[in-house]
Design a protein around this motif. Structure first.
Motif, PDB file in Angstrom:
ATOM      1  N   LEU C  96      15.273   6.382   6.868  1.00 44.72           N
ATOM      2  CA  LEU C  96      14.529   7.597   6.532  1.00 44.72           C
ATOM      3  C   LEU C  96      15.307   8.828   6.938  1.00 44.72           C
ATOM      4  CD1 LEU C  96      10.976   6.380   7.434  1.00 44.72           C
ATOM      5  CD2 LEU C  96      11.780   7.102   5.198  1.00 44.72           C
TER       6      LEU C  96
ATOM      7  N   PHE D 147     -10.816  17.483  -4.895  1.00 45.32           N
ATOM      8  CA  PHE D 147     -10.592  18.317  -3.720  1.00 45.32           C
ATOM      9  C   PHE D 147     -11.019  19.763  -3.918  1.00 45.32           C
ATOM     10  CE2 PHE D 147      -6.406  16.870  -5.394  1.00 45.32           C
ATOM     11  CZ  PHE D 147      -6.050  17.993  -6.106  1.00 45.32           C
ATOM     12  N   LEU D 264      -9.434   5.678   4.827  1.00 41.79           N
ATOM     13  CA  LEU D 264      -9.721   4.730   3.762  1.00 41.79           C
ATOM     14  C   LEU D 264      -8.913   3.441   3.906  1.00 41.79           C
ATOM     15  CD1 LEU D 264      -9.710   7.277   0.793  1.00 41.79           C
ATOM     16  CD2 LEU D 264     -11.692   6.267   1.884  1.00 41.79           C
ATOM     17  N   HIS D 307       1.866  18.002   2.873  1.00 45.44           N
ATOM     18  CA  HIS D 307       2.619  17.355   1.801  1.00 45.44           C
ATOM     19  C   HIS D 307       1.831  17.331   0.493  1.00 45.44           C
ATOM     20  CE1 HIS D 307       1.071  13.192   3.332  1.00 45.44           C
ATOM     21  NE2 HIS D 307       0.269  13.637   2.408  1.00 45.44           N
ATOM     22  N   HIS D 308       0.566  17.718   0.558  1.00 45.96           N
ATOM     23  CA  HIS D 308      -0.190  17.874  -0.684  1.00 45.96           C
ATOM     24  C   HIS D 308       0.000  19.270  -1.262  1.00 45.96           C
ATOM     25  CE1 HIS D 308      -2.357  14.065  -0.239  1.00 45.96           C
ATOM     26  NE2 HIS D 308      -2.298  14.323   1.055  1.00 45.96           N
ATOM     27  N   ILE D 329       5.915   8.459   8.743  1.00 40.77           N
ATOM     28  CA  ILE D 329       4.739   7.587   8.763  1.00 40.77           C
ATOM     29  C   ILE D 329       5.104   6.221   8.196  1.00 40.77           C
ATOM     30  CG2 ILE D 329       2.487   7.242   7.705  1.00 40.77           C
ATOM     31  CD1 ILE D 329       1.658   9.791   8.463  1.00 40.77           C
ATOM     32  N   PHE D 365       0.094  -2.704  -1.629  1.00 43.79           N
ATOM     33  CA  PHE D 365       0.116  -1.525  -0.765  1.00 43.79           C
ATOM     34  C   PHE D 365       1.542  -1.053  -0.537  1.00 43.79           C
ATOM     35  CE2 PHE D 365       0.720   0.468   3.330  1.00 43.79           C
ATOM     36  CZ  PHE D 365      -0.140   1.548   3.206  1.00 43.79           C
ATOM     37  N   THR D 366       2.456  -2.000  -0.399  1.00 42.59           N
ATOM     38  CA  THR D 366       3.846  -1.602  -0.177  1.00 42.59           C
ATOM     39  C   THR D 366       4.359  -0.772  -1.344  1.00 42.59           C
ATOM     40  OG1 THR D 366       4.233  -3.565   1.135  1.00 42.59           O
ATOM     41  CG2 THR D 366       6.164  -2.460   0.260  1.00 42.59           C
ATOM     42  N   GLY D 372       4.770   6.724  -2.059  1.00 42.47           N
ATOM     43  CA  GLY D 372       4.415   7.815  -1.141  1.00 42.47           C
ATOM     44  C   GLY D 372       5.659   8.406  -0.506  1.00 42.47           C
ATOM     45  N   VAL D 373       6.601   7.542  -0.132  1.00 34.89           N
ATOM     46  CA  VAL D 373       7.825   8.058   0.483  1.00 34.89           C
ATOM     47  C   VAL D 373       8.621   8.900  -0.516  1.00 34.89           C
ATOM     48  CG1 VAL D 373      10.019   7.391   1.510  1.00 34.89           C
ATOM     49  CG2 VAL D 373       7.932   6.251   2.206  1.00 34.89           C
ATOM     50  N   PHE D 394      -1.588   6.815  -5.626  1.00 37.82           N
ATOM     51  CA  PHE D 394      -2.785   6.654  -4.807  1.00 37.82           C
ATOM     52  C   PHE D 394      -3.683   5.524  -5.281  1.00 37.82           C
ATOM     53  CE2 PHE D 394      -4.228  10.612  -7.175  1.00 37.82           C
ATOM     54  CZ  PHE D 394      -5.338  10.092  -7.803  1.00 37.82           C
ATOM     55  N   VAL D 397      -2.295   2.523  -3.355  1.00 37.36           N
ATOM     56  CA  VAL D 397      -2.750   2.414  -1.968  1.00 37.36           C
ATOM     57  C   VAL D 397      -4.266   2.270  -1.867  1.00 37.36           C
ATOM     58  CG1 VAL D 397      -0.839   3.406  -0.689  1.00 37.36           C
ATOM     59  CG2 VAL D 397      -2.450   4.919  -1.804  1.00 37.36           C
ATOM     60  N   ARG D 455      -1.645  15.085 -14.616  1.00 40.94           N
ATOM     61  CA  ARG D 455      -2.955  14.500 -14.366  1.00 40.94           C
ATOM     62  C   ARG D 455      -4.046  15.495 -14.742  1.00 40.94           C
ATOM     63  NH1 ARG D 455      -3.637  14.824  -7.789  1.00 40.94           N
ATOM     64  NH2 ARG D 455      -5.637  13.866  -8.238  1.00 40.94           N
TER      65      ARG D 455
HETATM   66  C1  HEA Z   1      -5.218   4.781   1.164  1.00 43.27           C
HETATM   67  C2  HEA Z   1      -4.799   5.921   0.962  1.00 43.27           C
HETATM   68  C3  HEA Z   1      -3.385   6.426   1.100  1.00 43.27           C
HETATM   69  C4  HEA Z   1      -2.349   5.987   1.884  1.00 43.27           C
HETATM   70  C5  HEA Z   1      -2.337   4.858   2.870  1.00 43.27           C
HETATM   71  C6  HEA Z   1      -1.246   6.855   1.593  1.00 43.27           C
HETATM   72  C7  HEA Z   1      -0.012   6.725   2.205  1.00 43.27           C
HETATM   73  C8  HEA Z   1       1.026   7.619   2.039  1.00 43.27           C
HETATM   74  N1  HEA Z   1       1.042   8.705   1.199  1.00 43.27           N
HETATM   75 FE1  HEA Z   1      -0.405   9.216  -0.104  1.00 43.27          FE
HETATM   76  N2  HEA Z   1      -1.961   9.898  -1.169  1.00 43.27           N
HETATM   77  C9  HEA Z   1      -3.214   9.351  -1.257  1.00 43.27           C
HETATM   78  C10 HEA Z   1      -3.659   8.244  -0.571  1.00 43.27           C
HETATM   79  C11 HEA Z   1      -2.893   7.541   0.343  1.00 43.27           C
HETATM   80  N3  HEA Z   1      -1.600   7.776   0.650  1.00 43.27           N
HETATM   81  C12 HEA Z   1      -4.026  10.068  -2.190  1.00 43.27           C
HETATM   82  C13 HEA Z   1      -5.475   9.758  -2.537  1.00 43.27           C
HETATM   83  C14 HEA Z   1      -3.235  11.094  -2.670  1.00 43.27           C
HETATM   84  C15 HEA Z   1      -3.546  12.113  -3.751  1.00 43.27           C
HETATM   85  C16 HEA Z   1      -4.596  13.067  -3.471  1.00 43.27           C
HETATM   86  C17 HEA Z   1      -4.788  13.876  -4.681  1.00 43.27           C
HETATM   87  O1  HEA Z   1      -3.924  14.734  -4.958  1.00 43.27           O
HETATM   88  O2  HEA Z   1      -5.778  13.645  -5.412  1.00 43.27           O
HETATM   89  C18 HEA Z   1      -1.959  10.967  -2.001  1.00 43.27           C
HETATM   90  C19 HEA Z   1      -0.912  11.852  -2.193  1.00 43.27           C
HETATM   91  C20 HEA Z   1       0.256  11.834  -1.463  1.00 43.27           C
HETATM   92  C21 HEA Z   1       1.207  12.890  -1.473  1.00 43.27           C
HETATM   93  C22 HEA Z   1       1.087  14.192  -2.253  1.00 43.27           C
HETATM   94  C23 HEA Z   1       1.564  13.976  -3.617  1.00 43.27           C
HETATM   95  C24 HEA Z   1       1.366  15.176  -4.423  1.00 43.27           C
HETATM   96  O3  HEA Z   1       0.233  15.483  -4.788  1.00 43.27           O
HETATM   97  O4  HEA Z   1       2.372  15.819  -4.713  1.00 43.27           O
HETATM   98  C25 HEA Z   1       2.218  12.513  -0.638  1.00 43.27           C
HETATM   99  C26 HEA Z   1       3.416  13.345  -0.353  1.00 43.27           C
HETATM  100  O5  HEA Z   1       4.129  13.169   0.514  1.00 43.27           O
HETATM  101  C27 HEA Z   1       1.866  11.213  -0.106  1.00 43.27           C
HETATM  102  C28 HEA Z   1       2.642  10.492   0.790  1.00 43.27           C
HETATM  103  C29 HEA Z   1       2.228   9.319   1.395  1.00 43.27           C
HETATM  104  C30 HEA Z   1       3.036   8.597   2.354  1.00 43.27           C
HETATM  105  C31 HEA Z   1       4.424   8.929   2.795  1.00 43.27           C
HETATM  106  C32 HEA Z   1       2.270   7.539   2.762  1.00 43.27           C
HETATM  107  C33 HEA Z   1       2.668   6.521   3.794  1.00 43.27           C
HETATM  108  O6  HEA Z   1       1.636   6.328   4.711  1.00 43.27           O
HETATM  109  C34 HEA Z   1       3.059   5.213   3.179  1.00 43.27           C
HETATM  110  C35 HEA Z   1       3.744   4.325   4.165  1.00 43.27           C
HETATM  111  C36 HEA Z   1       3.989   2.932   3.668  1.00 43.27           C
HETATM  112  C37 HEA Z   1       5.162   2.437   3.237  1.00 43.27           C
HETATM  113  C38 HEA Z   1       6.386   3.276   3.155  1.00 43.27           C
HETATM  114  C39 HEA Z   1       5.291   1.036   2.753  1.00 43.27           C
HETATM  115  C40 HEA Z   1       5.577  -0.006   3.788  1.00 43.27           C
HETATM  116  C41 HEA Z   1       6.698   0.306   4.684  1.00 43.27           C
HETATM  117  C42 HEA Z   1       7.850  -0.405   4.719  1.00 43.27           C
HETATM  118  C43 HEA Z   1       8.065  -1.614   3.901  1.00 43.27           C
HETATM  119  C44 HEA Z   1       8.846   0.060   5.698  1.00 43.27           C
HETATM  120  C45 HEA Z   1      10.134   0.541   5.178  1.00 43.27           C
HETATM  121  C46 HEA Z   1      10.033   1.654   4.220  1.00 43.27           C
HETATM  122  C47 HEA Z   1      10.929   2.653   4.171  1.00 43.27           C
HETATM  123  C48 HEA Z   1      12.000   2.883   5.171  1.00 43.27           C
HETATM  124  C49 HEA Z   1      10.884   3.622   3.025  1.00 43.27           C
HETATM  125  N4  HEA Z   1       0.667  10.837  -0.632  1.00 43.27           N
END
Ligand code: HEA
Ligand code: HEA
Ligand code: CUA
Ligand SMILES: [Cu+2]
Lengths: 84, 196, 336, 669
Positions: C96, D147, D264, D307-308, D329, D365-366, D372-373, D394, D397, D455
């Motif tokens: 990362l 939202f 969630l 980040h949103h 994260i 989920f992965t 997400g990353v 999303f 996840v 969207r």
């Molecule tokens: C259950 C709900 C959930 C979860 C768990 C996550 C998890 C994560 N989310 Fe997500 N996210 C949402 C629900 C969720 N999100 C929703 C609903 C929105 C949109 C809202 C809307 O606009 O309506 C959103 C939007 C959203 C955005 C904004 C996008 C945008 O509108 O422009 C971003 C930006 O950074 C982001 C990032 C992440 C990241 C980094 C994680 C991290 O937690 C993920 C971590 C997990 C992993 C990475 C996988 C496993 C890890 C490995 C295998 C290790 C090795 C990996 C690496 C070294 C890369 N998410």
């Protein structure tokens, strides 16, 4: 006792706020300092947090710390410190 | 304490009163509630939209009502002490005193709000006005609810529904009351004294 | 069975990369879009490694360690392993960090304002775009013209009564929100002449879907010609029937025509129509500017595009007769 | 594994001390955490069908370009309600359902800390959900997106967004009450010997979620109040003309919104952490690391909200800072993923339905986490945000993660709850159809987004390469709908006719498997004493020299009944009364000035409920309000005041609007 103490602190605060052309930062620091003092006295003694167990302490502390830190960040992003 | 009734006893397995744990959790949460409003206020403290701003604040007046609220914390402590001595009469007196001081504070707030409105600071005049009235208004609402709880406590105690051994609830209301008090300490310092 | 989605994914990747799409982020034209695309592909490659790794592991486990008939030995009870834990904490963290460095660099790089940029002011309206070229004096709507030899620096905002929009031409750069009360900036550039399509990317109410835009990138000479055309006053014959109707029916209350008394503005300003006839699309880029479409528009605008004229958002139905419509459309098409 | 044989499950339920009958009234007044959990779950599942049908309409409209199945106005309402429903009325309550049903069972307690507050939480949720959905008949669904960004949400002239803001405020009360309850329950009611690090991971995750709720709900509460006041009282919080800043709303919303997404997912991560060991017949790999990772996710989750807002113009410094926190994260989340795989590695895996869903969870989920990353990389996100790429992220996840975890949980614990297994063949149909349908629906959306499909757009133009994939996505959505049919059939039919399940239906590890299926009303005949993580397993199994598990003890099938006197809280109608009053107030507020009388009535009912509640002795039958203090003062003091106090303040937003009213009510109560 504690009440008296709090009363005095408040009086001092108001006095400080009224000192003519006191340096602005000094004022801020002084008032915030006294505010924190009062705050901790009420929480610690009146609310007995000083004497309660760790769970309760932590619950409240997390709230406080989060509230403080989150809003410093929010304000910072607005005030341009972070927005450069 | 037998295991059978432990489920409902107020004392948890960690030896602490479960209701107090809950109360502290709630108060922790409230920190962020007021924190968000205070942040809003700080952000908008200059956004007066051409209307009046902090110059309207009457520090001596607000100091007095702040002092009243601080003193109510003291009477609350006294009520709590009376409860611990199982002195119902004293407890009710101090509870009433606390409620009364709270009411005085609220009266002061009503007076302050009316003055401000008369001088043109309204909640629909500027973001500053909105933030000020909504922040202090929500605090006032908390005080009002506290007053209601204190009064209910007195009524319940009169009716014998507030048994000495269940007097824990005086402590809980006390916690809430003190919390509302310290929130005011913060508001008073940040909103009035610092006039950021 | 499990391979079906995987196969599908691969198929999709293949199909997505092959053709040339006018609104795709995957075939960048502008310099910034390219920078972004490179960074994205790097990240995607790293993500792909983990995707394959984790999913392969899950499949492997499900097959290899599946309980077999006749084997009633219990598995070894392994509770954990600290070395492993440290490994799979540190390695992802390092990876990362490796992504983070170019990310931060790029963020700062993209935020810079290029020195010799053409300035354009972008104003978002529910639900169309207004463009002003302060140095050139041009005002137009929905279709932006830019030269191919110069980056374009956009300063973007909205009216105070409006809502948040987002300006996005995927081929040219990422998007940037257009927020009432603020001025946000974005640099786009298109070294290749062409037509690039965009779409408002922040939900802005009823007709968000039809708040699209077009960027025409033209060779410098063509661009200059366009500017000269735009600077000319509207092609209006003050005695014509069309002009009369334009004034009588109240069009001029909302729409400006340069060089005439129609100054537009009002509560609910509409697009500047000085050179509407020279545009290829209208109504937030959602319709071709043809006679038929224009007629339909004047018959009842809300039929073509959902709007709330009663709430001062969008163009009202002015109850025109067919004759009036024909005249007005002819008049509009002459506004070249 | 089949050491325990089913029996006793066919018995009629005899009258048991403290047992509730089966009538409607008994459900309305119940304070039993198991019943409340079931009601929570059932209601949420109904909302899932509603939210799903909304999604099907969305997909129908998007199947072809420039479609006219829906008007723009309808489409905007549908996606707003789809998102709001799925987040606030489906996943959150489903997590609460699991928490309610299982927390006490897993920590060896007879109920949650505040049973009546628990009931109130459910009724407030139910009424709040009905309130929100009823907007459909009263002027149309809210249409500002889930939202509700200001100033769009403050601009709309209709009352729709009032329904949205008030509805979420009400649901917030339910969640806050639940969070306080769960926190207290977990901190103070664990069985003797169960230290924090001997708690099941599911319990840990519920605790973390409760913390997240405690500290994020108040922030959205403030945001919603500001919207509501801007709309109704002329305040200018988000009015740019007066100097208000719409970006403040975004900060406040996402300060809640991001912790919310972990609210969630964490319960499902907890569920999966329980299921994987049982079906691998190995302990959870790296228990401590999984727990710490959960806590770390929560903590970091408070520092990434912007980040949103990567395209809202934060400036490069803030964008970089939030980008870094967001990326990292992935580290704790990765720890969890790797530990789960470690758990199954070298195990003896039986691919029962709960296990399938758990493995599906890891895989899906992965994918979502990895996209997400890619969002966290700010420049890339400027291309991705507000496109279907985010929608794909999303749903991977939320559906592939949270929902898959929840389905795993349902299949896993249903034998405990109903005393019967769900059919394995049906479960497998459900899983495979859902997995395929899910990927068909959402995998193409990655490409749609990257190819420029924004969207929240009701129509998209033809000829820019979006047709095929949209059609595929729609077909996928209907495949998901079909996949729900075997599930619904299994739930409705198998629960009555399926194979009877013994107490220890899966050779489980945690305390809930030590009691009968379904559990006795009082949960445990004797409060258990705990010595280890997965105590129940360690009572059954030892380890041989090689470290392999060996059976050391077999328990007889436990009975559902005991002749002991077991003290349980009595039912109460005050919780539903309070909830009802609250919602009446909300309707009154919406329809002011005409609704003011309704508001007043609601406030009176609310206060009456709170006051009655405060005085009710929770240990005695309803309606019996005599003085009962003859009972020994042995510390068994009822917990009413805490509830009263907490309950009261939770309502303060609305109560505050009716100070005078409440005070009146107080006088004549
Ligand atoms: C259950 C709900 C959930 C979860 C768990 C996550 C998890 C994560 N989310 Fe997500 N996210 C949402 C629900 C969720 N999100 C929703 C609903 C929105 C949109 C809202 C809307 O606009 O309506 C959103 C939007 C959203 C955005 C904004 C996008 C945008 O509108 O422009 C971003 C930006 O950074 C982001 C990032 C992440 C990241 C980094 C994680 C991290 O937690 C993920 C971590 C997990 C992993 C990475 C996988 C496993 C890890 C490995 C295998 C290790 C090795 C990996 C690496 C070294 C890369 N998410
Ligand atoms: C947990 C959350 C969750 C879940 C489970 C889902 C499930 C689904 N979602 Fe959605 N979704 C969101 C949360 C969720 N979603 C959010 C937060 C948004 C953003 C909203 C916004 O922008 O404001 C969103 C937005 C969103 C969009 C984007 C809309 C837009 O931006 O314009 C789309 C489009 O395809 C979509 C599709 C789907 C589909 C097809 C499903 C399916 O998986 C649903 C499957 C379920 C069923 C199909 C129900 C069962 C049905 C039956 C049993 C059928 C039998 C009965 C009959 C047919 C009568 N969702
Ligand atoms: Cu403008 Cu969406
Ligand atoms: Cu997030």
């Amino acid at each position: 006792m504690i009440a008296l103490f709090l009363g005095i602190v408040t009086a001092v605060e108001i006095a400080i706020a009224y000192i003519p052309d006191l340096n602005r930062t000094l004022l801020t620091v002084g008032l915030i300092g006294l505010g924190i003092l009062k705050f901790s006295v009420v929480v610690g003694w009146f609310m007995h947090l000083r004497f309660e167990n760790k769970t309760m302490n932590r619950l409240f502390a997390i709230g406080l710390v989060l509230a403080l830190s989150l809003f410093f960040v929010v304000l910072a992003t607005f005030s341009g410190i972070l927005a450069s | 304490m037998s295991t059978e009734t432990a489920v409902h006893g107020p004392v948890g397995t960690d030896g602490a009163d479960i209701r107090k744990t809950a109360m502290w959790a709630f108060l922790g949460s409230e920190c962020l509630f007021f924190g968000s409003f205070i942040a809003t206020f700080l952000l908008y403290s200059d956004e007066t939209n051409g209307g009046p701003g902090t110059e309207l604040f009457d520090i001596p007046f607000t100091s007095v009502s702040s002092f009243v609220l601080l003193m109510s914390s003291l009477t609350m402590v006294l009520a709590h002490n009376a409860y611990e001595r199982e002195d119902g009469r004293q407890m009710r007196i101090w509870l009433m005193a606390t409620a009364l001081l709270g009411t005085v504070f609220l009266g002061g707030q009503v007076f302050e709000f009316t003055t401000f409105y008369a001088e043109g600071l309204r909640m629909d005049i500027s973001p500053f006005g909105s933030a000020f009235f909504v922040l202090t208004g929500f605090h006032g609402a908390h005080v009002a609810i506290g007053v209601i709880m204190l009064t209910s406590m007195v009524i319940m105690s009169r009716r014998g529904n507030l048994h000495a051994h269940r007097g824990m609830n005086v402590e809980l209301v006390g916690l809430y009351w003190h919390f509302v008090d310290i929130v005011w300490i913060v508001i008073f310092t940040v909103v009035y004294l610092l006039q950021v | 069975m499990r391979l079906i989605p995987l196969a599908l994914l691969i198929l999709l990747v293949a199909s997505a990369c092959s053709d040339n799409l006018p609104r795709s982020t995957l075939n960048p034209v502008g310099e910034n879009a390219e920078t972004i695309d490179n960074l994205f592909r790097l990240t995607l490659a790293i993500a792909a490694v983990f995707f394959v790794g984790v999913n392969a592991a899950v499949l492997y486990v499900a097959i290899r360690y599946r309980a077999r008939k006749g084997d009633d030995r219990e598995p070894k009870q392994i509770h954990g392993n600290d070395t492993l834990e440290i490994t799979w904490t540190v390695i992802p963290a390092l990876i990362l960090a490796a992504i983070a460095v170019p990310t931060v660099q790029t963020v700062f790089e993209l935020a810079e304002e290029p020195a010799d940029a053409l300035q354009v002011e972008v104003i978002g309206h529910q639900w169309w775009w207004e463009y002003r070229y302060p140095e050139l004096g041009v005002v137009t709507a929905n279709e932006m013209w830019i030269p191919t030899d110069q980056p374009v620096f956009l300063s973007m905002t909205t009216d105070d009564e409006d809502v948040i929009h987002s300006f996005w031409i995927p081929n040219l750069n990422g998007k940037r929100d257009v927020v009432p009360g603020r001025v946000n900036t974005l640099t786009i550039s298109a070294p290749e002449p062409g037509v690039y399509l965009g779409q408002c990317a922040e939900f802005c109410g009823l007709s968000h879907a039809r708040m699209r835009m077009t960027v025409h990138a033209a060779e410098p000479a063509d661009f200059d010609a366009w500017v000269t055309d735009q600077l000319a006053p509207g092609n209006v014959d003050e005695d014509s029937e069309g002009w009369g109707l334009f004034l009588d029916k109240g069009c001029s209350a909302c729409h400006a025509i340069g060089g005439t008394e129609a100054a537009g503005g009002g509560l609910n300003p509409g697009p500047d129509l000085t050179h509407v006839g020279s545009r290829t699309t209208f109504a937030g880029g959602s319709y071709q500017l043809t006679t038929e479409n224009l007629k339909a528009w004047l018959r009842n605008p809300s039929e073509l595009k959902a709007m709330e004229p009663d709430a001062n958002r969008g163009m009202p139905n002015l109850g025109l007769t067919e004759d009036e419509i024909d005249t007005l459309v002819a008049f509009l098409q002459d506004l070249k | 594994m089949a050491t325990l044989t089913p029996e006793a499950t066919e018995l009629e339920e005899p009258e048991e001390h403290g047992a509730e009958g089966g009538g409607l009234w008994s459900w309305i007044t119940t304070v039993d955490h198991k019943r409340i959990g079931l009601m929570y779950g059932g209601t949420a599942m109904l909302f899932f069908l509603i939210g799903g049908i909304e999604a099907l309409f969305i997909r129908l409209q998007l199947a072809v370009p420039d479609a006219t199945v829906l008007t723009e106005a309808q489409y905007n309402q549908l996606f707003t309600m789809h998102g709001t429903t799925m987040v606030f009325l489906v996943i959150m309550p489903l997590a609460a359902a699991f928490g309610n049903y299982l927390l006490p069972l897993m920590i060896g307690a007879r109920d949650v800390a505040f049973p009546r507050m628990n009931a109130m939480s459910f009724w407030v949720f139910l009424f709040g959900g009905i309130f929100l959905s009823s907007s459909f008949f009263l002027g149309g669904f809210p249409d500002g997106g889930w939202f509700g960004y200001a100033p769009l949400s403050t601009q709309s002239e209709m009352i729709r967004m009032d329904f949205w803001a008030l509805g979420l405020l009400i649901l917030g009360i339910a969640s806050l009450a639940g969070a306080i309850n769960f926190t207290t329950t977990i901190f103070t009611m664990r069985a003797p010997g169960m230290s924090m690090f001997k708690m099941p991971v599911f319990v840990w995750m519920q605790l973390v979620v409760a913390f997240l709720l405690l500290f994020s709900l108040p922030v959205i509460t403030v945001a919603l109040f500001e919207v509501l006041f801007d709309r109704n009282f002329g305040t200018l919080f988000f009015d740019p003309a007066a100097g208000g800043d719409p970006i403040l709303y975004q900060h406040l919303f996402w300060l809640f919104g991001h912790p919310e997404v972990y609210i969630l997912i964490l319960p499902s991560m907890g569920i999966v952490s329980e299921v994987l060991p049982v079906f691998s017949r190995k302990p959870l790999f790296g228990y401590q690391f999984v727990v710490f990772a959960g806590a770390a996710i929560a903590l970091l989750g408070f520092g990434v909200w912007s980040h949103h807002m990567f395209t809202s113009g934060l400036g490069p410094v803030a964008e970089s800072a939030f980008s870094l926190t967001t990326m990292f994260i992935a580290v704790p989340t990765g720890i969890k993923i790797f530990n789960w795989i470690g758990t199954t590695w070298g195990g003896k895996i039986s691919l029962k339905t709960p296990m399938l869903f758990s493995l599906g969870f890891i895989a899906m989920f992965t994918i979502g986490g990895l996209s997400g990353v890619t969002h966290a990389v700010v420049p890339a996100d400027t291309q991705q945000t507000d496109t279907y790429y985010v929608v794909a992220h999303f749903h991977y996840v939320l559906f592939g993660g949270a929902m898959f975890g929840i389905f795993a949980g349902i299949y896993y614990w249903w034998p405990k709850i109903s005393g019967r297994y769900l059919s394995e063949p049906l479960g497998k149909w459900h899983f495979w159809l859902m997995l395929i349908g899910f990927n068909l629906t959402f995998a193409p959306q990655h490409w749609l987004g990257l190819q420029g499909m924004a969207r929240r757009t009701a129509v998209y133009p033809p000829d820019i390469g979006l047709e095929t994939l949209n059609m595929v996505s729609t077909i996928g959505a209907f495949t998901i709908a079909v996949s729900m049919l075997p599930f619904l059939y299994a739930m409705l039919v198998n629960s009555r006719t399926g194979a009877p399940a013994p107490a220890d239906a899966w050779d489980g590890r945690t305390l809930e498997w030590s009691i009968s299926s379904p559990p006795p009303h009082h949960n445990f005949h004797d409060v258990p004493t705990v010595e280890a993580i997965d105590d129940f397993w360690h009572q059954k199994y030892g380890e041989d020299d090689e470290g392999r598990a060996v059976r050391v003890k077999t328990f007889p099938e436990p009975s559902r009944y005991t002749d002991k006197y077991i003290h349980l809280p009595s039912p109460s109608y005050y919780p539903i009364m309070l909830a009802g009053g609250l919602v009446l107030m909300a309707y009154g507020f919406i329809f002011a000035p005409l609704g003011i009388p309704l508001f007043v009535i609601g406030a009176l009912i609310l206060f009456g409920g709170a006051f009655g509640w405060a005085q009710e002795d929770p240990d005695h039958p309803m309606g019996d309000h005599d003085d009962h203090h003859a009972e020994p003062d042995d510390g068994s003091e009822p917990d009413e005041t805490a509830e009263e106090a907490a309950g009261d303040e939770v309502e303060d937003p609305t109560a505050a609007l009716a100070d005078g009213v409440v005070a009146d009510g107080g006088d004549d109560a």
